[in-house]
Design an enzyme around this catalytic site. Structure first.
Site, mmCIF file in Angstrom:
data_model
loop_
_atom_site.group_PDB
_atom_site.id
_atom_site.type_symbol
_atom_site.label_atom_id
_atom_site.label_comp_id
_atom_site.label_asym_id
_atom_site.label_seq_id
_atom_site.Cartn_x
_atom_site.Cartn_y
_atom_site.Cartn_z
ATOM 1 N N ARG A 66 -0.098 15.011 12.778
ATOM 2 C CA ARG A 66 0.639 14.520 11.611
ATOM 3 C C ARG A 66 1.040 15.710 10.740
ATOM 4 O O ARG A 66 0.421 15.996 9.717
ATOM 5 C CB ARG A 66 -0.203 13.505 10.834
ATOM 6 C CG ARG A 66 -0.534 12.294 11.680
ATOM 7 C CD ARG A 66 -1.192 11.188 10.892
ATOM 8 N NE ARG A 66 -0.254 10.518 10.008
ATOM 9 C CZ ARG A 66 -0.559 9.427 9.308
ATOM 10 N NH1 ARG A 66 -1.742 8.902 9.391
ATOM 11 N NH2 ARG A 66 0.343 8.866 8.524
ATOM 12 N N PRO A 67 2.113 16.403 11.138
ATOM 13 C CA PRO A 67 2.512 17.613 10.409
ATOM 14 C C PRO A 67 3.147 17.273 9.062
ATOM 15 O O PRO A 67 3.545 16.138 8.824
ATOM 16 C CB PRO A 67 3.555 18.239 11.337
ATOM 17 C CG PRO A 67 4.122 17.098 12.109
ATOM 18 C CD PRO A 67 3.043 16.062 12.218
ATOM 19 N N ILE A 68 3.230 18.280 8.182
ATOM 20 C CA ILE A 68 3.976 18.078 6.927
ATOM 21 C C ILE A 68 5.037 19.178 6.766
ATOM 22 O O ILE A 68 5.446 19.499 5.667
ATOM 23 C CB ILE A 68 3.066 18.003 5.681
ATOM 24 C CG1 ILE A 68 2.230 19.278 5.519
ATOM 25 C CG2 ILE A 68 2.178 16.781 5.705
ATOM 26 C CD1 ILE A 68 1.706 19.412 4.086
ATOM 27 N N ASP A 69 5.469 19.723 7.910
ATOM 28 C CA ASP A 69 6.455 20.809 7.855
ATOM 29 C C ASP A 69 7.745 20.396 7.154
ATOM 30 O O ASP A 69 8.354 21.187 6.429
ATOM 31 C CB ASP A 69 6.753 21.321 9.281
ATOM 32 C CG ASP A 69 7.213 20.209 10.207
ATOM 33 O OD1 ASP A 69 6.498 19.183 10.310
ATOM 34 O OD2 ASP A 69 8.288 20.330 10.809
ATOM 35 N N ASP B 27 3.617 0.500 12.170
ATOM 36 C CA ASP B 27 2.375 -0.005 11.571
ATOM 37 C C ASP B 27 2.098 -1.467 11.933
ATOM 38 O O ASP B 27 1.066 -2.014 11.556
ATOM 39 C CB ASP B 27 2.415 0.161 10.039
ATOM 40 C CG ASP B 27 2.277 1.617 9.627
ATOM 41 O OD1 ASP B 27 2.016 2.469 10.506
ATOM 42 O OD2 ASP B 27 2.440 1.921 8.424
ATOM 43 N N ARG C 286 -4.195 10.392 3.704
ATOM 44 C CA ARG C 286 -2.962 11.037 4.095
ATOM 45 C C ARG C 286 -1.977 11.132 2.914
ATOM 46 O O ARG C 286 -1.354 12.155 2.683
ATOM 47 C CB ARG C 286 -2.353 10.198 5.228
ATOM 48 C CG ARG C 286 -0.994 10.590 5.682
ATOM 49 C CD ARG C 286 -1.044 11.712 6.666
ATOM 50 N NE ARG C 286 0.283 12.129 7.045
ATOM 51 C CZ ARG C 286 0.562 13.332 7.500
ATOM 52 N NH1 ARG C 286 -0.383 14.220 7.648
ATOM 53 N NH2 ARG C 286 1.789 13.654 7.819
ATOM 54 N N LYS D 46 0.831 -1.218 0.000
ATOM 55 C CA LYS D 46 0.000 0.000 0.000
ATOM 56 C C LYS D 46 0.862 1.263 0.000
ATOM 57 O O LYS D 46 0.662 2.158 -0.812
ATOM 58 C CB LYS D 46 -0.909 0.008 1.232
ATOM 59 C CG LYS D 46 -1.577 1.330 1.487
ATOM 60 C CD LYS D 46 -2.500 1.291 2.674
ATOM 61 C CE LYS D 46 -2.039 1.991 3.916
ATOM 62 N NZ LYS D 46 -1.714 3.390 3.871
ATOM 63 N N ASN D 47 1.817 1.320 0.916
ATOM 64 C CA ASN D 47 2.545 2.576 1.077
ATOM 65 C C ASN D 47 3.518 2.853 -0.072
ATOM 66 O O ASN D 47 3.965 3.985 -0.243
ATOM 67 C CB ASN D 47 3.258 2.620 2.434
ATOM 68 C CG ASN D 47 2.259 2.821 3.570
ATOM 69 O OD1 ASN D 47 1.093 3.142 3.328
ATOM 70 N ND2 ASN D 47 2.709 2.626 4.809
ATOM 71 N N ARG E 116 -9.260 0.051 3.671
ATOM 72 C CA ARG E 116 -8.369 1.015 3.023
ATOM 73 C C ARG E 116 -7.035 0.370 2.698
ATOM 74 O O ARG E 116 -6.344 0.792 1.774
ATOM 75 C CB ARG E 116 -8.076 2.183 3.984
ATOM 76 C CG ARG E 116 -9.043 3.321 3.923
ATOM 77 C CD ARG E 116 -8.532 4.460 4.764
ATOM 78 N NE ARG E 116 -7.107 4.646 4.535
ATOM 79 C CZ ARG E 116 -6.244 5.136 5.412
ATOM 80 N NH1 ARG E 116 -6.658 5.502 6.603
ATOM 81 N NH2 ARG E 116 -4.970 5.280 5.113
ATOM 82 N N CYS F 90 -5.457 8.302 8.660
ATOM 83 C CA CYS F 90 -5.637 7.765 10.017
ATOM 84 C C CYS F 90 -5.212 8.809 11.051
ATOM 85 O O CYS F 90 -4.238 9.532 10.859
ATOM 86 C CB CYS F 90 -4.784 6.518 10.213
ATOM 87 S SG CYS F 90 -5.455 5.079 9.381
#
Ligand code: UD1
Length: 429
Positions: free
Chosen positions: A122-125, A306, A93, A22-23, A398, A117
């Site tokens: 869950r930052p994206i900085d 995970d 995400r 998946k990832n 998912r 999830c």
């Protein structure tokens, strides 16, 4: 609305084949945007996250054909406007990969803030900092759209303050066509990072060092179409390994890369489970009692976060006290309340769970709080006395292809029913 109905007690036995990762898929599919030709992607898992990602690309103008259950042919040449709408993007995400891919292709990207999830902030900085290092500016609109743009992307040194899978892959996507050389230091090393690099290289990119903590990318002018097969899903494989161990079963898990499973294999062996490794399969068998063990989650090659909930579900019935420490996410023990209602003895203090093994678990109505939490609930229900019901299975679907069919084929008593079917309300112990 549907739910799973699981009657515990069966030892899992037989063979299960693992789908594509998946990832990796949710990064490789948007990466196709960078190509000037058609890409054929094989071993794509047939799961909701992939369908959503494919729909986002289609809505932007890509032409996608499903050649068979696990092969997609994607022609990105119809994408003219690098804007991904809120409606589809908010569901996952991984839609953040569109930022890097669109920026790399068009020097501009507008993508809604990602959903996915919920296990803490869950930052994206780090993603945005990486884009800035390559010369892009970003802004976030009141409506929650992230806009990134530049006149020209230029390679640079990017040091990651925190090891981040998503930021590493996003910077790779933005850098493959940038002018000059990009070096990502303190990069994540997960198997899907190597897979994305291999896919980009199959299109003509020059990415070296993926799988180590320094990734070097020399920008190229154009990327061509390619045919590429996605790696097997490490976490899906680990989930079936955990389920086989928890039920005292004997399961051959096929189509895996055993190297990717090393940390999971090591922990299961510590628990007294037999794990035999073959070229592209592992056999997981348990005849004796389960021993307690301690687990700490870490970026690859450490124990994957995970797999944390699924392993906790195995440890519930292990002899003695186990300690599970979550070091990647702030809030990844929300599933524990559900397991406690089944009779599990787990106490959580901040990012540490202490699990006192019990000999019996009782069936219960359960609610899947996120994808891997849902997988943990399946495992717990398989070992409980009586019939459990798991709601909110959309989270589980998912990320797990044919989860009911795969578990049934190895002897689990599991089915999917509509929420309002007669007898769907209660659990029987
Ligand atoms: C990916 C996986 C997710 C997995 C996680 C860790 C996908 C689609 N999801 O998520 O299933 O649990 O890797 O293996 O592949 N961080 C920051 N700033 C950022 C980005 C991350 O501080 O800009 C922090 C996060 O809060 C977290 C840590 O870094 O504590 C790791 O997150 P990251 O590796 O980025 O996770 P994802 O890529 O979102």
């Amino acid at each position: 609305m549907e739910k799973f109905v699981i009657t515990g007690g069966n030892k899992l036995n037989g063979e299960v084949s693992i789908s594509g990762a998946k990832n990796a898929a949710v990064a490789i599919i948007p990466a196709v945007v960078l190509s000037d030709g058609i890409c054929r992607i094989e071993n794509v898992p047939n799961i909701a996250d992939v369908s959503i990602m494919a729909s986002i690309l289609e809505a932007m103008g890509a032409n996608i054909k499903r050649i068979n259950k696990s092969t997609l042919e994607i022609d990105p040449r119809g994408i003219k406007n690098p804007v991904a709408s809120y409606e589809l993007v908010r569901h996952m995400r991984a839609s953040y990969y569109l930022l890097g891919a669109l920026l790399g292709k068009f020097n501009s990207a507008e993508v809604a803030m990602p959903g996915g999830c919920d296990f803490g902030v869950r930052p994206i900085d780090l993603h945005l900092k990486g884009f800035e290092a390559l010369g892009a500016d970003y802004s976030i609109t009141n409506g929650g759209m992230i806009c990134v743009k530049t006149d020209k992307l230029v390679g640079n040194h990017v040091y990651m303050d925190v090891v981040s899978v998503g930021a590493t892959m996003n910077i790779m996507l933005a850098a493959v066509k940038a002018e000059g050389k990009t070096v990502i230091e303190n990069a994540a090393k997960e198997p899907h990072i190597v897979d994305l690099a291999n896919f980009l290289n199959s299109m003509g990119a020059d990415v070296r060092g993926a799988g180590t903590d320094v990734i070097k990318i020399s920008g190229v002018k154009a990327l061509n179409g390619s045919t590429y097969s996605i790696i097997p899903d490490q976490i899906e494989a680990g989930t079936y390994m955990a389920a086989a161990a928890a039920t005292g079963g004997d399961v051959l898990i096929k189509n895996v890369i055993t190297k990717h499973l090393e940390s999971i294999t090591a922990k299961l062996r510590e628990m007294g489970v037999e794990v035999e490794e073959y070229d592209d399969a592992v056999r997981v068998k348990r005849t004796g009692e389960l021993n307690h063990c301690n687990i700490i989650t870490m970026p690859h090659p450490g124990f994957p976060t995970d797999m944390q909930p699924q392993m906790a579900a195995v440890l519930i019935k292990a002899k003695g006290t186990s300690i599970v420490r979550e070091s990647v996410w702030d809030n990844r023990f929300r599933y524990v309340d559900e397991l406690r209602r089944m009779g599990a003895k787990i106490s959580v203090n901040d990012k540490t769970a202490v699990i006192e093994g019990v000999s019996e678990l009782n069936a219960s109505p359960l609610k899947s709080t996120d994808l891997r939490a849902g997988a943990a609930m399946i495992i717990a229900a398989l070992t409980a006395n009586g019939t459990s019901y798991i709601e909110d299975i959309k989270y589980i679907e998912r990320g797990y292809e044919d989860v009911v069919e795969k578990f049934r084929n190895i002897g689990a008593d599991i089915k999917r029913i509509k929420t309002n079917e007669p007898g769907s309300q209660s659990a029987t112990a």
